[in-house]
Motif scaffolding. Structure first.
Motif, PDB file in Angstrom:
ATOM      1  N   HIS A 132       0.847  -1.166  -0.016  1.00 50.81           N
ATOM      2  CA  HIS A 132      -0.093  -0.038   0.109  1.00 50.81           C
ATOM      3  C   HIS A 132       0.937   1.340   0.103  1.00 50.81           C
ATOM      4  N   ALA A 133       0.200   2.465  -0.456  1.00 50.81           N
ATOM      5  CA  ALA A 133       0.964   3.720  -0.246  1.00 50.81           C
ATOM      6  C   ALA A 133      -0.105   4.701   0.129  1.00 50.81           C
ATOM      7  N   GLU A 134       0.613   5.895   0.577  1.00 53.38           N
ATOM      8  CA  GLU A 134      -0.446   6.703   1.022  1.00 53.38           C
ATOM      9  C   GLU A 134      -0.581   7.886  -0.247  1.00 53.38           C
ATOM     10  N   TRP A 135      -1.862   8.550  -0.332  1.00 55.04           N
ATOM     11  CA  TRP A 135      -1.894   9.398  -1.447  1.00 55.04           C
ATOM     12  C   TRP A 135      -2.690  10.488  -0.832  1.00 55.04           C
ATOM     13  N   GLY A 136      -2.401  11.857  -0.933  1.00 54.97           N
ATOM     14  CA  GLY A 136      -2.950  13.012  -0.374  1.00 54.97           C
ATOM     15  C   GLY A 136      -3.725  13.630  -1.609  1.00 54.97           C
ATOM     16  N   LEU A 225     -10.966  28.415  -2.523  1.00 50.92           N
ATOM     17  CA  LEU A 225     -11.420  27.799  -1.231  1.00 50.92           C
ATOM     18  C   LEU A 225     -11.182  26.229  -1.185  1.00 50.92           C
ATOM     19  N   GLN A 226     -10.277  25.740  -0.159  1.00 49.42           N
ATOM     20  CA  GLN A 226     -10.103  24.312  -0.096  1.00 49.42           C
ATOM     21  C   GLN A 226     -11.404  23.429   0.512  1.00 49.42           C
ATOM     22  N   VAL A 227     -11.933  22.598  -0.197  1.00 51.23           N
ATOM     23  CA  VAL A 227     -13.142  22.070   0.417  1.00 51.23           C
ATOM     24  C   VAL A 227     -12.817  20.681   0.776  1.00 51.23           C
ATOM     25  N   LEU A 228     -11.589  19.979   0.546  1.00 50.68           N
ATOM     26  CA  LEU A 228     -11.293  18.671   0.975  1.00 50.68           C
ATOM     27  C   LEU A 228      -9.856  18.551   1.080  1.00 50.68           C
ATOM     28  N   ASN A 229      -9.533  17.940   2.498  1.00 47.06           N
ATOM     29  CA  ASN A 229      -8.161  17.840   2.573  1.00 47.06           C
ATOM     30  C   ASN A 229      -7.956  16.535   3.213  1.00 47.06           C
ATOM     31  N   ALA A 230      -7.658  15.120   2.490  1.00 48.51           N
ATOM     32  CA  ALA A 230      -7.737  14.087   2.856  1.00 48.51           C
ATOM     33  C   ALA A 230      -6.694  13.132   2.367  1.00 48.51           C
ATOM     34  N   THR A 231      -6.235  12.026   3.049  1.00 45.27           N
ATOM     35  CA  THR A 231      -5.257  10.912   2.639  1.00 45.27           C
ATOM     36  C   THR A 231      -6.035   9.703   2.458  1.00 45.27           C
ATOM     37  N   TYR A 232      -5.441   8.949   1.588  1.00 41.03           N
ATOM     38  CA  TYR A 232      -6.150   7.590   1.473  1.00 41.03           C
ATOM     39  C   TYR A 232      -5.079   6.609   1.400  1.00 41.03           C
ATOM     40  N   ASP A 244      -7.229   7.953 -12.555  1.00 40.24           N
ATOM     41  CA  ASP A 244      -8.299   8.158 -13.390  1.00 40.24           C
ATOM     42  C   ASP A 244      -9.643   8.472 -12.680  1.00 40.24           C
ATOM     43  N   ALA A 245     -10.022   8.041 -11.430  1.00 44.93           N
ATOM     44  CA  ALA A 245     -10.991   8.619 -10.846  1.00 44.93           C
ATOM     45  C   ALA A 245     -10.886   9.982 -10.788  1.00 44.93           C
ATOM     46  N   VAL A 246      -9.931  10.577 -10.155  1.00 47.77           N
ATOM     47  CA  VAL A 246      -9.593  11.968  -9.928  1.00 47.77           C
ATOM     48  C   VAL A 246      -9.692  12.738 -11.200  1.00 47.77           C
ATOM     49  N   GLU A 247      -9.156  12.451 -12.382  1.00 51.48           N
ATOM     50  CA  GLU A 247      -9.487  13.189 -13.567  1.00 51.48           C
ATOM     51  C   GLU A 247     -10.938  13.028 -13.602  1.00 51.48           C
ATOM     52  N   ASP A 248     -11.639  11.908 -13.693  1.00 52.02           N
ATOM     53  CA  ASP A 248     -13.078  12.038 -13.755  1.00 52.02           C
ATOM     54  C   ASP A 248     -13.665  13.153 -12.802  1.00 52.02           C
ATOM     55  N   LEU A 249     -13.498  12.875 -11.545  1.00 50.37           N
ATOM     56  CA  LEU A 249     -14.129  13.894 -10.588  1.00 50.37           C
ATOM     57  C   LEU A 249     -13.723  15.494 -10.891  1.00 50.37           C
ATOM     58  N   ARG A 250     -12.427  15.762 -11.506  1.00 51.01           N
ATOM     59  CA  ARG A 250     -12.532  17.060 -11.978  1.00 51.01           C
ATOM     60  C   ARG A 250     -13.423  17.686 -12.822  1.00 51.01           C
ATOM     61  N   HIS A 251     -13.685  16.817 -13.972  1.00 59.24           N
ATOM     62  CA  HIS A 251     -14.728  17.125 -14.774  1.00 59.24           C
ATOM     63  C   HIS A 251     -16.230  17.002 -14.353  1.00 59.24           C
ATOM     64  N   ARG A 252     -16.267  16.285 -13.567  1.00 63.93           N
ATOM     65  CA  ARG A 252     -17.958  15.847 -13.175  1.00 63.93           C
ATOM     66  C   ARG A 252     -18.132  16.963 -12.032  1.00 63.93           C
ATOM     67  N   GLY A 254     -16.503  19.954 -11.442  1.00 67.79           N
ATOM     68  CA  GLY A 254     -15.842  21.173 -11.678  1.00 67.79           C
ATOM     69  C   GLY A 254     -14.870  21.794 -10.657  1.00 67.79           C
ATOM     70  N   ALA A 255     -14.234  20.992  -9.771  1.00 71.03           N
ATOM     71  CA  ALA A 255     -13.348  21.135  -8.606  1.00 71.03           C
ATOM     72  C   ALA A 255     -12.003  21.259  -9.134  1.00 71.03           C
ATOM     73  N   GLU A 256     -10.979  21.970  -8.565  1.00 71.95           N
ATOM     74  CA  GLU A 256      -9.752  21.606  -8.923  1.00 71.95           C
ATOM     75  C   GLU A 256      -9.102  20.520  -7.920  1.00 71.95           C
ATOM     76  N   VAL A 257      -8.732  19.695  -8.326  1.00 70.82           N
ATOM     77  CA  VAL A 257      -8.322  18.379  -7.458  1.00 70.82           C
ATOM     78  C   VAL A 257      -6.904  18.256  -7.695  1.00 70.82           C
ATOM     79  N   GLU A 258      -6.224  18.117  -6.490  1.00 75.41           N
ATOM     80  CA  GLU A 258      -4.676  18.119  -6.624  1.00 75.41           C
ATOM     81  C   GLU A 258      -4.288  16.707  -5.812  1.00 75.41           C
ATOM     82  N   VAL A 259      -3.522  15.920  -6.248  1.00 75.46           N
ATOM     83  CA  VAL A 259      -2.972  14.676  -5.754  1.00 75.46           C
ATOM     84  C   VAL A 259      -1.533  14.557  -5.647  1.00 75.46           C
ATOM     85  N   SER A 260      -1.104  14.110  -4.532  1.00 77.43           N
ATOM     86  CA  SER A 260       0.353  14.028  -4.107  1.00 77.43           C
ATOM     87  C   SER A 260       0.461  12.530  -3.570  1.00 77.43           C
TER      88      SER A 260
END
Length: 272
Positions: A132-136, A225-232, A244-252, A254-260
């Motif tokens: 496993h790995a952690e993603w922000g 405005l930051q609306v979500l700050n989470a780790t998985y 792929d899910a993050v890219e879909d969520l950006r389009h669906r 309209g939020a800016e979603v940043e992944v680390s």
């Protein structure tokens, strides 16, 4: 009469612990500086596990010295980067449980004794995070400041304002009500967006942690405005599905979603 405490000998060292793992290739530690020059980063065996440690000058790593580092941003960042560099190198060898910054013991034997007492907890954590790995993930929407500014009250509604046509007062109240509704709608959209993104990513993850979103004052940004700050905690084989899910969520949404990431699972080793 004041009794002085004996000074720490200049040559005295403490044992700094970076992480705990099962498998460690000593070559992975080659050329790692760690936190102290002249002392190698090395493995310290305890039971079936290995701690990754380094001797550090005791006089430079007292509680008072750490308090000074906490108030010195540059010094703190240097320590955090050095700590993370070691953890990342160890994580390349297999599941790794990072320890908190400034985990120190008075020598190897004290470190081994304390770590052995937690062997079961470390074993459970390593079982949980293997492969496993952690993603922000952080998500942003345009800030509410983009809504119209508050209307100015007509003279009739101000102290000592005299009389004014009823239409002016009604218009003012309607504009004020509209501004309030716009802000409520923006807030509701932020909550829905955060929940939609988190729910979609949680379905892919083994575990999640929702953190408090940073305010505009903390981020220093005025327009979003930051609306979500989470780790998985994500299985390695689902990394592409996450992206792929993050890219879909950006389009669906309209939020800016940043992944680390992927990172060693700092946020999930203490939950067992």
């Amino acid at each position: 009469m004041t009794t002085k405490q004996p000074a720490t000998p200049v040559s005295a060292t403490s044992t700094y612990v970076f992480a705990v793992c099962r498998r460690l290739d000593p070559a992975a530690l080659t050329d790692l500086a760690g936190l102290a020059e002249g002392f190698p980063v090395r493995g310290l065996r305890f039971g079936p596990l290995t701690a990754v440690v380094q001797h550090v000058p005791a006089a430079e790593f007292t509680e008072e010295a750490w308090q000074r580092r906490l108030s010195d941003r540059a010094a703190l960042e240097h320590c955090a980067r050095a700590h993370h560099e070691v953890v990342t190198a160890v994580a390349a060898c297999g599941p790794t449980a990072p320890l908190a910054l400034a985990t120190l013991y008075r020598g190897d034997e004290r470190a081994r004794e304390a770590l052995e007492a937690d062997t079961d907890r470390f074993t459970a954590a390593l079982d949980r995070i293997e492969n496993h790995a952690e993603w922000g993930v952080k998500a942003y929407l345009p800030a509410a400041a983009r809504t119209p500014s508050a209307p100015t009250a007509p003279a009739a509604l101000l102290p000592g304002g005299g009389s004014a046509p009823g239409g002016a007062g009604r218009a003012y109240l309607e504009r004020k009500r509209g501004l309030h509704q716009a802000r409520e709608q923006h807030h509701d959209r932020a909550l829905r967006t955060a929940e939609d993104i988190d729910a979609a990513l949680t379905r892919l993850a083994t575990a999640t942690r929702r953190l408090r979103p940073h305010s505009l004052e903390m981020t220093g940004e005025k327009h979003r405005l930051q609306v979500l700050n989470a780790t998985y905690l994500m299985p390695a084989e689902r990394a592409k599905r996450l992206l792929d899910a993050v890219e879909d969520l950006r389009h669906r949404t309209g939020a800016e979603v940043e992944v680390s990431g992927p990172w060693a699972p700092y946020s999930f080793v203490g939950e067992v």
